[in-house]
Design a protein around this motif. Structure first.
Motif, short mmCIF file in Angstrom:
data_model
loop_
_atom_site.label_atom_id
_atom_site.label_comp_id
_atom_site.label_asym_id
_atom_site.label_seq_id
_atom_site.Cartn_x
_atom_site.Cartn_y
_atom_site.Cartn_z
N GLN A 57 0.81 -1.21 0.00
CA GLN A 57 0.00 0.00 0.00
C GLN A 57 0.85 1.27 0.00
N LEU A 73 1.34 3.01 -3.16
CA LEU A 73 0.17 3.67 -3.72
C LEU A 73 -0.14 5.00 -3.05
N ASN A 74 0.64 5.38 -2.04
CA ASN A 74 0.45 6.70 -1.46
C ASN A 74 0.92 7.77 -2.44
N TYR A 75 0.38 8.97 -2.31
CA TYR A 75 0.78 10.04 -3.23
C TYR A 75 2.16 10.55 -2.85
N THR A 76 3.10 9.64 -2.82
CA THR A 76 4.44 10.00 -2.35
C THR A 76 5.52 9.49 -3.29
N ASN A 77 5.17 8.73 -4.31
CA ASN A 77 6.16 8.07 -5.15
C ASN A 77 6.15 8.62 -6.57
N VAL A 78 5.97 9.93 -6.67
CA VAL A 78 5.89 10.52 -8.01
C VAL A 78 7.23 10.47 -8.72
N SER A 100 -5.05 2.12 -9.76
CA SER A 100 -4.54 3.48 -9.57
C SER A 100 -3.03 3.58 -9.74
N LEU A 101 -2.37 2.49 -10.12
CA LEU A 101 -0.91 2.50 -10.22
C LEU A 101 -0.37 3.62 -11.11
N GLU A 117 -1.41 6.59 -11.65
CA GLU A 117 -1.47 7.89 -10.97
C GLU A 117 -0.49 7.96 -9.80
N MET A 118 -0.25 6.81 -9.16
CA MET A 118 0.64 6.81 -8.01
C MET A 118 2.11 6.88 -8.41
N VAL A 119 2.44 6.24 -9.52
CA VAL A 119 3.85 6.24 -9.99
C VAL A 119 3.87 6.65 -11.46
#
Length: 764
Positions: free
Chosen positions: A177, A180-185, A204-205, A207-209
């Protein structure tokens, strides 16, 4: 004296000062002291400058900034590694060693760390979630260990992370999980392969990465469909090893047409899943594609012609083991860069496209197990880069084109299971190490005598002509092919004696002549008299970056009524298979001269006589099958000397006496080994032996030999006495007239008496 004491004090103060100003060296030496082995890292010494130590890099101020000890053979733990002295350490690379134990959580206190590589070790335990506290960590590689799942819900945002590899560990659960946080841009490389993750692939992969360029989720237990949202990973492209790899991940899905939007994708590997449905024509939009691999799925339909029209950069096209049908599009001729074309195990029909002859770089062509018809086009001879050509188990017919002789780089030719006629063409190729033209038992194939053209191939390593209708005698020139390791001519109509050889330089390790009409003459195969050595397997490797395809030799032997298949290196044992021929007579004692032999199969013949008493001299023998013959007499006690024997079958013969025991025979306790021999006895068969026929061991050899001689003399005496008495009686009648007349008169008197009694009975 005072001066000397002052000198020692000065030296002591200097050392203490040196230690005080270089705590990093002290910390590293402390960790070194915990490593196992004779003086690991010998340059790490207080006598040397820290910045000169192996694997240590310093900045201008002399502080340790990088520790690069990959593949140093270090054996130990990381428990004593951390020190507050490491204030400037930015890179730790301890991969490819033998580090054990857990990853200590205090590594998270190295706040300057940007790269951590502990891959390819033997680390265990849970991944410490504290690693997520490292604020500027860019790369984390923990792959190829035995790590277990961390508390993913405790992971903090990792804003700077670009590369994460947790491949080939013991991780489980659902897709992590924290990714999938908005932290791995910033993440570009994600490898979770070789674990036990399950559940759904997150939609959502993308958008997350969003910057992801490499994604490997293969060899897991994901059970979802392929998310259509993957098409939004626009940055995914092939650069060096970058790829989309979801091989062997348990996917049950169709191929979404949206995959065609990944126009920069260079490598797509979805093999070993449960994909179904057809190949979307939209895949033809991926014009940068060089590797397309979807083998071992359930994909049906046809190959869209647009794929071969547009994907002109294809190097590898692998759709083997699917349900594809129809013909191969002629547009295959546009793929001038293609090197590997794998189409086997499908339902393709039609003829082989002549355009395949116009592929200048094609090296590996496998079309086996389909329904191709017609002839092999003569244009195939133009594909002169071909190294491996396999078209077995189809419905091809006609004669082989003479242009095949132009395939000068061919290393393997497999044409079994078709309906070819005529003779095998003279393939004038001195570099052919593997040629296989075997056929399935229900097909018609090459007929006529075996051409000696194969004998002109001095580098030939594997020759398999099995399951054909070849006849005539076996050419003796085969023994002079010095590199020939495996020869299989089984299931043909060869006859005559097996030619002997005076050549002892042959590499032959596997000889299969079963199901023919040979008579036995093989004792002079002197190249099998030497001790066996490990031979390299017949392996053909065409490797492009990380992709490889291996073909290895195969050998089938019947033991105990079952088929045992050996592949690769195991196929190249020193062995003789003469089963199911017309062999008769006794097993020649010269067989025991083949001291290097490891396998003997003479089952299903008409052999008689006894087992050679020196069979125990074959010290390397691992398999012996003499079943279904007429071999008689006792089992030689020396058979217990075969310490490598792992398979034995003496069933269905006329053997008698006690079954030997001791050594390796103790492990061969299956009664079927000795079944259908009415004269055998012993504990293996639960049959008690009578006096004089008890189970024998090696120590009983002298006694048994004496008993055999005594029995033999008894039989000889009885036979000689009978013959002598017979000739005394009949010789006297023949040579002495008075006795002969008296004997005949007696016979006449007896006859008259019998006749009178018969008349008397009738009168009554």
């Amino acid at each position: 004296m005072a001066v000397q004491k002052l000198f020692h004090i000065s030296i002591f103060l200097l050392v203490c000062t040196a230690k005080a100003i270089n705590p990093e060296a002290e910390a590293l030496l402390r960790w070194k002291s915990t490593l196992i082995g004779a003086n690991p890292l010998p340059s790490w010494s207080i006598a040397n400058s820290t910045c000169s130590w192996s694997g240590v890099t310093c900045d201008a101020a002399g502080h340790v900034t990088k520790l690069h000890l990959s593949g140093f053979g270090l054996h130990g733990t990381l428990h004593a590694f951390y020190s507050a002295a490491y204030q400037n350490l930015i890179k730790i690379k301890l991969n490819s060693n033998n580090l054990v134990g857990t990853i200590p959580a205090n590594i998270s206190l190295l706040l300057t760390l940007t790269i951590l590589d502990l891959s390819n070790n033997n680390l265990v335990g849970a991944i410490p979630y504290q690693l997520s506290k490292l604020p500027i960590l860019v790369e984390v590689n923990l792959g190829n260990n035995q790590l277990t799942s961390p508390e993913f819900d405790k992971f903090l945002p990792m804003f700077s992370l670009k590369l994460l590899s947790l491949a080939n560990n013991n991780l489980s659960g659902t897709f992590p999980q924290f990714i999938l946080n908005y932290t791995n841009v910033r993440m570009q490389f994600l490898d979770l392969s070789g674990n036990d993750f399950s559940g759904l692939l997150p939609d959502s992969l993308p958008e997350m990465v969003p910057r992801l360029r490499y994604l490997d989720l293969s060899a897991n237990g994901f059970s979802s469909v392929i998310p259509r949202s993957l098409s939004r990973l626009q940055k995914l492209e092939l650069q060096l090893l970058e790829q989309l790899n979801i091989r062997n991940a348990g996917l049950v899905s169709t191929l979404p047409p949206e995959l065609g939007n990944l126009t920069n994708l260079g490598h797509l590997d979805l093999a070993h899943n449960q994909l179904f449905g057809s190949l979307p024509p939209s895949l033809a939009r991926m014009q940068g594609m060089s590797w397309f691999i979807v083998h071992d799925n359930y994909i049906d339909g046809i190959i869209p012609s647009e794929m071969f029209s547009n994907l002109t950069n294809l190097a590898v096209f692998d759709v083997a083991k699917n349900l594809l049908a129809g013909s191969i599009p002629s547009q295959i001729g546009n793929c001038k860069e293609i090197i590997t074309l794998l189409l086997s195990n499908n339902n393709f029909t039609g003829s082989i496209p002549v355009e395949m002859g116009s592929l200048p770089n094609l090296q590996f062509l496998v079309m086996s197990k389909n329904h191709f018809t017609g002839v092999i086009p003569s244009h195939i001879g133009n594909a002169t880069s071909l190294k491996f050509l396999a078209i077995r188990s189809n419905h091809l017919d006609g004669e082989l084109p003479a242009t095949m002789s132009a395939l000068i780089n061919l290393v393997a030719l497999i044409l079994s299971g078709n309906k070819f006629t005529g003779i095998i063409p003279n393939i004038d190729n001195r570099q052919l190490p593997s040629a296989k033209v075997a056929k399935d038992k229900n097909d018609n194939s090459f007929m006529g005598e075996l051409p000696s053209a194969f004998c002109q191939l001095p580098l030939l390593q594997l020759l398999d002509l099995s399951n054909n209708q070849l006849s005539g005698e076996l050419p003796g020139c085969f023994w002079y092919l010095k590199d020939l390791q495996s020869l299989d001519l089984s299931s043909n109509a060869f006859a005559g004696e097996i030619p002997t050889s005076s050549c002892c330089n042959s590499s032959l390790r596997s000889l299969h002549l079963s199901d023919n009409n040979f008579t036995e003459s093989f004792a002079n195969l002197c190249f099998m008299r030497q001790a066996p050595t490990m031979q390299p397997g017949i392996t053909i490797v065409l490797q492009y970056a990380t992709f490889g395809y291996i073909y290895s030799g195969t050998m089938v032997v019947i033991w105990k009524g079952q088929d045992y298949i050996f592949r690769g290196r195991d196929a190249f044992v020193t062995g003789i298979d003469l089963s199911a021929n017309s062999l008769f007579g006794a097993i020649p004692p010269e067989l025991t001269n083949l001291r290097g032999i490891q396998l003997i199969n003479m089952s299903r013949n008409c052999l008689s006589g006894s087992i050679p008493k020196d069979i125990g001299s074959l010290k390397f023998l691992e398999s012996l099958d003499l079943s279904w013959n007429k071999i008689s007499g006792p089992i030689p006690p020396s058979i217990s000397n075969l310490i490598f024997l792992s398979s034995l079958n003496l069933s269905s013969n006329l053997l008698s006496g006690g079954i030997p025991t001791g050594n390796q025979l103790q492990t061969l306790d299956d009664p079927s080994i000795y079944s259908n021999n009415l004269g055998l006895c012993g504990s293996v068969l639960n049959i008690s032996c009578k006096h004089g026929s008890s189970p024998t061991t090696t120590s009983d050899v002298g006694k048994e030999h004496h008993d055999e001689l005594e029995t033999m003399w008894m039989y000889c005496s009885v036979i000689a006495g009978t013959i002598f008495g017979f000739w005394i009686w009949f010789g006297t009648l023949f040579f002495w007239k008075p006795w002969r007349c008296a004997f005949l008169s007696c016979i006449d008197a007896m006859q008259q008496k019998v006749m009178r009694k018969m008349k008397h009975i009738r009168g009554i």
